[in-house]
Design a protein around this motif. Sequence first.
Motif, PDB file in Angstrom:
ATOM      1  N   VAL A  31       5.712  46.212  10.458  1.00 41.28           N
ATOM      2  CA  VAL A  31       6.695  45.776  11.452  1.00 41.28           C
ATOM      3  C   VAL A  31       8.112  46.043  10.975  1.00 41.28           C
ATOM      4  O   VAL A  31       8.956  46.562  11.715  1.00 41.28           O
ATOM      5  N   VAL A  32       8.428  45.704   9.727  1.00 41.52           N
ATOM      6  CA  VAL A  32       9.798  45.892   9.247  1.00 41.52           C
ATOM      7  C   VAL A  32      10.113  47.382   9.059  1.00 41.52           C
ATOM      8  O   VAL A  32      11.268  47.801   9.166  1.00 41.52           O
ATOM      9  N   THR A  33       9.113  48.205   8.800  1.00 43.99           N
ATOM     10  CA  THR A  33       9.337  49.652   8.740  1.00 43.99           C
ATOM     11  C   THR A  33       9.699  50.183  10.113  1.00 43.99           C
ATOM     12  O   THR A  33      10.552  51.075  10.256  1.00 43.99           O
ATOM     13  N   ALA A  34       9.081  49.610  11.155  1.00 44.05           N
ATOM     14  CA  ALA A  34       9.358  50.062  12.513  1.00 44.05           C
ATOM     15  C   ALA A  34      10.772  49.717  12.962  1.00 44.05           C
ATOM     16  O   ALA A  34      11.320  50.387  13.853  1.00 44.05           O
ATOM     17  N   VAL A  35      11.390  48.693  12.373  1.00 46.00           N
ATOM     18  CA  VAL A  35      12.741  48.312  12.781  1.00 46.00           C
ATOM     19  C   VAL A  35      13.799  48.895  11.856  1.00 46.00           C
ATOM     20  O   VAL A  35      14.972  48.534  11.963  1.00 46.00           O
ATOM     21  N   LEU A  76       8.967  25.235   6.458  1.00 48.98           N
ATOM     22  CA  LEU A  76       7.594  25.730   6.365  1.00 48.98           C
ATOM     23  C   LEU A  76       7.029  26.042   7.747  1.00 48.98           C
ATOM     24  O   LEU A  76       6.402  27.104   7.959  1.00 48.98           O
ATOM     25  N   ALA A  77       7.259  25.159   8.714  1.00 49.44           N
ATOM     26  CA  ALA A  77       6.749  25.387  10.068  1.00 49.44           C
ATOM     27  C   ALA A  77       7.425  26.583  10.728  1.00 49.44           C
ATOM     28  O   ALA A  77       6.764  27.397  11.407  1.00 49.44           O
ATOM     29  N   ALA A  78       8.747  26.724  10.536  1.00 45.09           N
ATOM     30  CA  ALA A  78       9.480  27.819  11.184  1.00 45.09           C
ATOM     31  C   ALA A  78       9.033  29.181  10.647  1.00 45.09           C
ATOM     32  O   ALA A  78       8.766  30.123  11.423  1.00 45.09           O
ATOM     33  N   TYR A  79       8.911  29.313   9.330  1.00 47.00           N
ATOM     34  CA  TYR A  79       8.518  30.610   8.773  1.00 47.00           C
ATOM     35  C   TYR A  79       7.035  30.898   8.992  1.00 47.00           C
ATOM     36  O   TYR A  79       6.639  32.064   9.083  1.00 47.00           O
ATOM     37  N   THR A  80       6.224  29.883   9.088  1.00 48.42           N
ATOM     38  CA  THR A  80       4.824  30.115   9.444  1.00 48.42           C
ATOM     39  C   THR A  80       4.708  30.661  10.860  1.00 48.42           C
ATOM     40  O   THR A  80       3.935  31.604  11.121  1.00 48.42           O
ATOM     41  N   ALA A  81       5.477  30.080  11.787  1.00 48.46           N
ATOM     42  CA  ALA A  81       5.463  30.567  13.172  1.00 48.46           C
ATOM     43  C   ALA A  81       6.004  31.985  13.271  1.00 48.46           C
ATOM     44  O   ALA A  81       5.461  32.833  14.014  1.00 48.46           O
ATOM     45  N   ALA A  82       7.074  32.278  12.504  1.00 45.29           N
ATOM     46  CA  ALA A  82       7.638  33.631  12.544  1.00 45.29           C
ATOM     47  C   ALA A  82       6.654  34.658  11.999  1.00 45.29           C
ATOM     48  O   ALA A  82       6.476  35.753  12.573  1.00 45.29           O
ATOM     49  N   GLU A  99      -0.469  55.432   9.048  1.00 43.04           N
ATOM     50  CA  GLU A  99      -0.129  55.430   7.630  1.00 43.04           C
ATOM     51  C   GLU A  99       1.368  55.622   7.420  1.00 43.04           C
ATOM     52  O   GLU A  99       1.962  55.029   6.527  1.00 43.04           O
ATOM     53  N   SER A 100       1.993  56.477   8.207  1.00 50.18           N
ATOM     54  CA  SER A 100       3.443  56.687   8.120  1.00 50.18           C
ATOM     55  C   SER A 100       4.048  56.260   9.444  1.00 50.18           C
ATOM     56  O   SER A 100       3.912  56.930  10.454  1.00 50.18           O
ATOM     57  N   VAL A 101       4.692  55.120   9.410  1.00 51.12           N
ATOM     58  CA  VAL A 101       5.246  54.542  10.626  1.00 51.12           C
ATOM     59  C   VAL A 101       6.684  54.999  10.784  1.00 51.12           C
ATOM     60  O   VAL A 101       7.500  54.867   9.866  1.00 51.12           O
ATOM     61  N   ASP A 102       7.024  55.571  11.926  1.00 50.48           N
ATOM     62  CA  ASP A 102       8.397  55.953  12.227  1.00 50.48           C
ATOM     63  C   ASP A 102       9.020  54.896  13.121  1.00 50.48           C
ATOM     64  O   ASP A 102       8.410  53.889  13.449  1.00 50.48           O
ATOM     65  N   TRP A 103      10.235  55.175  13.552  1.00 44.62           N
ATOM     66  CA  TRP A 103      10.926  54.240  14.431  1.00 44.62           C
ATOM     67  C   TRP A 103      10.147  54.118  15.735  1.00 44.62           C
ATOM     68  O   TRP A 103       9.755  55.119  16.343  1.00 44.62           O
ATOM     69  N   THR A 104       9.898  52.903  16.147  1.00 47.47           N
ATOM     70  CA  THR A 104       9.163  52.667  17.381  1.00 47.47           C
ATOM     71  C   THR A 104       9.602  51.341  17.984  1.00 47.47           C
ATOM     72  O   THR A 104      10.334  50.563  17.369  1.00 47.47           O
ATOM     73  N   ARG A 105       9.155  51.057  19.194  1.00 45.58           N
ATOM     74  CA  ARG A 105       9.470  49.818  19.887  1.00 45.58           C
ATOM     75  C   ARG A 105       8.381  48.782  19.614  1.00 45.58           C
ATOM     76  O   ARG A 105       7.206  49.104  19.508  1.00 45.58           O
ATOM     77  N   LEU A 106       8.813  47.504  19.476  1.00 46.28           N
ATOM     78  CA  LEU A 106       7.861  46.419  19.250  1.00 46.28           C
ATOM     79  C   LEU A 106       7.326  45.847  20.552  1.00 46.28           C
ATOM     80  O   LEU A 106       6.319  45.135  20.538  1.00 46.28           O
ATOM     81  N   ALA A 107       7.990  46.146  21.693  1.00 49.01           N
ATOM     82  CA  ALA A 107       7.535  45.670  23.008  1.00 49.01           C
ATOM     83  C   ALA A 107       8.089  46.595  24.068  1.00 49.01           C
ATOM     84  O   ALA A 107       9.139  47.225  23.892  1.00 49.01           O
ATOM     85  N   TRP A 114      14.254  43.214  21.883  1.00 47.93           N
ATOM     86  CA  TRP A 114      15.465  42.762  21.174  1.00 47.93           C
ATOM     87  C   TRP A 114      15.201  41.450  20.415  1.00 47.93           C
ATOM     88  O   TRP A 114      15.644  41.287  19.282  1.00 47.93           O
ATOM     89  N   LEU A 115      14.475  40.534  21.048  1.00 41.91           N
ATOM     90  CA  LEU A 115      14.190  39.265  20.371  1.00 41.91           C
ATOM     91  C   LEU A 115      13.316  39.467  19.133  1.00 41.91           C
ATOM     92  O   LEU A 115      13.537  38.843  18.100  1.00 41.91           O
ATOM     93  N   LEU A 116      12.327  40.365  19.234  1.00 43.58           N
ATOM     94  CA  LEU A 116      11.461  40.609  18.085  1.00 43.58           C
ATOM     95  C   LEU A 116      12.216  41.300  16.949  1.00 43.58           C
ATOM     96  O   LEU A 116      12.007  40.983  15.768  1.00 43.58           O
ATOM     97  N   VAL A 117      13.100  42.219  17.310  1.00 43.86           N
ATOM     98  CA  VAL A 117      13.918  42.870  16.274  1.00 43.86           C
ATOM     99  C   VAL A 117      14.851  41.861  15.612  1.00 43.86           C
ATOM    100  O   VAL A 117      15.039  41.856  14.390  1.00 43.86           O
ATOM    101  N   LEU A 118      15.443  40.967  16.432  1.00 47.20           N
ATOM    102  CA  LEU A 118      16.309  39.922  15.877  1.00 47.20           C
ATOM    103  C   LEU A 118      15.533  39.000  14.944  1.00 47.20           C
ATOM    104  O   LEU A 118      16.019  38.624  13.871  1.00 47.20           O
TER     105      LEU A 118
END
Length: 280
Positions: A31-35, A76-82, A99-107, A114-118
Amino acid sequence: MNRAGKALLVLALVAVVGMAFRVSWNALRDVVTAVGADETGATLYPFVVDGLMALALVATLVLTDRADKRFALRVLAAYTAASLVLNFVHGLVPELHGESVDWTRLADWDAVNWLLVLLATSLPVGSIYFGSDLVAKVLHHRPIDPTNTKKSTQIDTERSTSDVGEPGPEPVSIARPEPVDSLTESGSTDRVMVHAVAAEQTAPRRATGRVPDAARSTRPRRTPDELLAEARQITESWTVEQLTAEGIRKALRTSPDKARILRETLRAERSTALEPVAVG
């Protein structure tokens, strides 16, 4: 449970947590590679999210203050949910599984993307802030010493016991003399029965200081001559039998001792006045 059983339980827990972290690490890295994160950042990113969860869990177990413990539980609850949200997104977007993730959209929807990237990009910043706060709380935490707690409880108990008033002295029975002969006002001798009475012994009263002027009696003190003159005036119409110490005390509002002295004086004056005058 004995020490060996506890050690086995802890090892099993560490193994389960390690395997769960490996599964979550794969999803968070993709996920973080995609952003936009590089290879090093993507490798360290799961430690930022899931590592803070472990830190918050330890802080929850160590801290005893209610407010600090509640803060650690919220982190603990906030980071578990995230972490759960990012793992869920990783499962919904097939493009993130390569295997090699390039830039892509999460939704597909822009607002959700935008919310997922934030969310993904703000977790490292939150880890710095919340992690530093939790570590500071743990370092400044002073564990409660059971020995000091026991001593404090003992001291409070002793103070409470000393505050309780000691029981007062028991009533003491004072036996007065057996029936005695007393001389009545009329001169006859009667048998008077005096019974034993119980006198309750009380502790002496402490001095309370100077009596206020308002509490003092406003009646002026009378001299013996003034008392005698007033007694003569009041008892002028009384008979000899009526000249008793109790009657004089009530009429003049004086003490019993002074009333007895006035009684004897008035009776003596009456006896002198009734004596016949000798004729030469």
